[in-house]
Design a protein around this motif. Structure first.
Motif, PDB file in Angstrom:
ATOM      1  N   CYS A   1     -41.211  62.089  61.856  1.00 17.22           N
ATOM      2  CA  CYS A   1     -42.525  62.477  61.325  1.00 17.22           C
ATOM      3  C   CYS A   1     -42.820  61.783  60.003  1.00 17.22           C
ATOM      4  O   CYS A   1     -43.916  61.239  59.806  1.00 17.22           O
ATOM      5  CB  CYS A   1     -42.606  63.991  61.156  1.00 17.22           C
ATOM      6  N   MET A   2     -41.863  61.777  59.108  1.00 19.29           N
ATOM      7  CA  MET A   2     -42.104  61.151  57.810  1.00 19.29           C
ATOM      8  C   MET A   2     -42.291  59.643  57.934  1.00 19.29           C
ATOM      9  O   MET A   2     -43.078  59.042  57.202  1.00 19.29           O
ATOM     10  CB  MET A   2     -40.977  61.479  56.829  1.00 19.29           C
ATOM     11  N   ASP A   3     -41.607  59.045  58.899  1.00 18.01           N
ATOM     12  CA  ASP A   3     -41.793  57.616  59.127  1.00 18.01           C
ATOM     13  C   ASP A   3     -43.223  57.325  59.597  1.00 18.01           C
ATOM     14  O   ASP A   3     -43.853  56.372  59.130  1.00 18.01           O
ATOM     15  CB  ASP A   3     -40.786  57.094  60.162  1.00 18.01           C
ATOM     16  N   VAL A   4     -43.735  58.148  60.497  1.00 18.74           N
ATOM     17  CA  VAL A   4     -45.109  57.954  60.981  1.00 18.74           C
ATOM     18  C   VAL A   4     -46.107  58.162  59.848  1.00 18.74           C
ATOM     19  O   VAL A   4     -47.051  57.379  59.684  1.00 18.74           O
ATOM     20  CB  VAL A   4     -45.413  58.881  62.176  1.00 18.74           C
ATOM     21  N   VAL A   5     -45.909  59.195  59.042  1.00 20.97           N
ATOM     22  CA  VAL A   5     -46.806  59.427  57.906  1.00 20.97           C
ATOM     23  C   VAL A   5     -46.770  58.231  56.960  1.00 20.97           C
ATOM     24  O   VAL A   5     -47.811  57.730  56.532  1.00 20.97           O
ATOM     25  CB  VAL A   5     -46.445  60.734  57.160  1.00 20.97           C
ATOM     26  N   ARG A   6     -45.587  57.747  56.647  1.00 22.96           N
ATOM     27  CA  ARG A   6     -45.443  56.602  55.743  1.00 22.96           C
ATOM     28  C   ARG A   6     -46.164  55.379  56.297  1.00 22.96           C
ATOM     29  O   ARG A   6     -46.901  54.686  55.587  1.00 22.96           O
ATOM     30  CB  ARG A   6     -43.959  56.285  55.524  1.00 22.96           C
ATOM     31  N   ARG A   7     -45.987  55.115  57.587  1.00 23.76           N
ATOM     32  CA  ARG A   7     -46.621  53.947  58.196  1.00 23.76           C
ATOM     33  C   ARG A   7     -48.140  54.106  58.312  1.00 23.76           C
ATOM     34  O   ARG A   7     -48.889  53.134  58.166  1.00 23.76           O
ATOM     35  CB  ARG A   7     -45.989  53.642  59.549  1.00 23.76           C
ATOM     36  N   ALA A   8     -48.599  55.332  58.544  1.00 21.32           N
ATOM     37  CA  ALA A   8     -50.046  55.586  58.599  1.00 21.32           C
ATOM     38  C   ALA A   8     -50.679  55.348  57.233  1.00 21.32           C
ATOM     39  O   ALA A   8     -51.751  54.742  57.116  1.00 21.32           O
ATOM     40  CB  ALA A   8     -50.314  57.005  59.090  1.00 21.32           C
ATOM     41  N   VAL A   9     -50.017  55.816  56.188  1.00 20.05           N
ATOM     42  CA  VAL A   9     -50.507  55.577  54.829  1.00 20.05           C
ATOM     43  C   VAL A   9     -50.504  54.072  54.537  1.00 20.05           C
ATOM     44  O   VAL A   9     -51.470  53.529  53.995  1.00 20.05           O
ATOM     45  CB  VAL A   9     -49.667  56.345  53.787  1.00 20.05           C
ATOM     46  N   ALA A  10     -49.454  53.395  54.916  1.00 22.96           N
ATOM     47  CA  ALA A  10     -49.359  51.950  54.667  1.00 22.96           C
ATOM     48  C   ALA A  10     -50.472  51.186  55.380  1.00 22.96           C
ATOM     49  O   ALA A  10     -51.007  50.209  54.842  1.00 22.96           O
ATOM     50  CB  ALA A  10     -47.988  51.425  55.092  1.00 22.96           C
ATOM     51  N   ALA A  11     -50.835  51.630  56.579  1.00 18.23           N
ATOM     52  CA  ALA A  11     -51.903  50.958  57.321  1.00 18.23           C
ATOM     53  C   ALA A  11     -53.230  51.056  56.581  1.00 18.23           C
ATOM     54  O   ALA A  11     -53.992  50.093  56.526  1.00 18.23           O
ATOM     55  CB  ALA A  11     -52.026  51.559  58.722  1.00 18.23           C
ATOM     56  N   VAL A  12     -53.502  52.217  55.992  1.00 13.14           N
ATOM     57  CA  VAL A  12     -54.742  52.384  55.228  1.00 13.14           C
ATOM     58  C   VAL A  12     -54.633  51.660  53.896  1.00 13.14           C
ATOM     59  O   VAL A  12     -55.568  50.990  53.455  1.00 13.14           O
ATOM     60  CB  VAL A  12     -55.066  53.883  55.036  1.00 13.14           C
ATOM     61  N   GLU A  13     -53.482  51.770  53.276  1.00 12.82           N
ATOM     62  CA  GLU A  13     -53.248  51.132  51.968  1.00 12.82           C
ATOM     63  C   GLU A  13     -53.390  49.612  52.040  1.00 12.82           C
ATOM     64  O   GLU A  13     -53.770  48.972  51.061  1.00 12.82           O
ATOM     65  CB  GLU A  13     -51.852  51.522  51.494  1.00 12.82           C
ATOM     66  N   ALA A  14     -53.137  49.051  53.205  1.00 12.11           N
ATOM     67  CA  ALA A  14     -53.252  47.598  53.368  1.00 12.11           C
ATOM     68  C   ALA A  14     -54.688  47.110  53.194  1.00 12.11           C
ATOM     69  O   ALA A  14     -54.910  45.949  52.871  1.00 12.11           O
ATOM     70  CB  ALA A  14     -52.733  47.183  54.751  1.00 12.11           C
TER      71      ALA A  14
END
Length: 100
Positions: free
Chosen positions: A50-63
């Motif tokens: 779960c935390m990996d998905v949250v981290r990657r979702a944030v990174a996708a927007v942050e990009a």
């Protein structure tokens, strides 16, 4: 565990749908059970997944956004599976009992 989270880009104007779609795409590609509604996306899995998905979702927007806001709520309960469905079904059973 179930994690409900919302990722919001800041500094990109009022129409943020395409940025949020980037985050939801990460969730859908993760393979974890999930639901998206108007305010949050919920995922179910173990802590690390779960935390990996949250981290990657944030990174996708942050990009694509200069700043990102994250709201997160977690229900951490060992031994529970299919909580996304079971919790809603329990509420529906109670509502059906009220209708009788």
């Amino acid at each position: 565990m179930i994690v409900a989270f919302s990722v919001t880009p800041l500094g990109v104007g009022e129409d943020v749908g395409e940025y949020v779609a980037d985050a939801v795409r990460v969730v859908r590609e993760s393979g974890l059970p999930h639901r998206t509604d108007a305010m949050f996306t919920s995922i179910e899995g173990d802590w690390d997944a779960c935390m990996d998905v949250v981290r990657r979702a944030v990174a996708a927007v942050e990009a694509r956004a200069p700043r990102v806001s994250l709201v997160l709520k977690a229900d951490i309960r060992d031994g529970v599976t299919d909580g996304l469905t079971a919790k809603v079904e329990a509420i529906e059973r109670h509502l059906s009992a009220d209708d009788r």
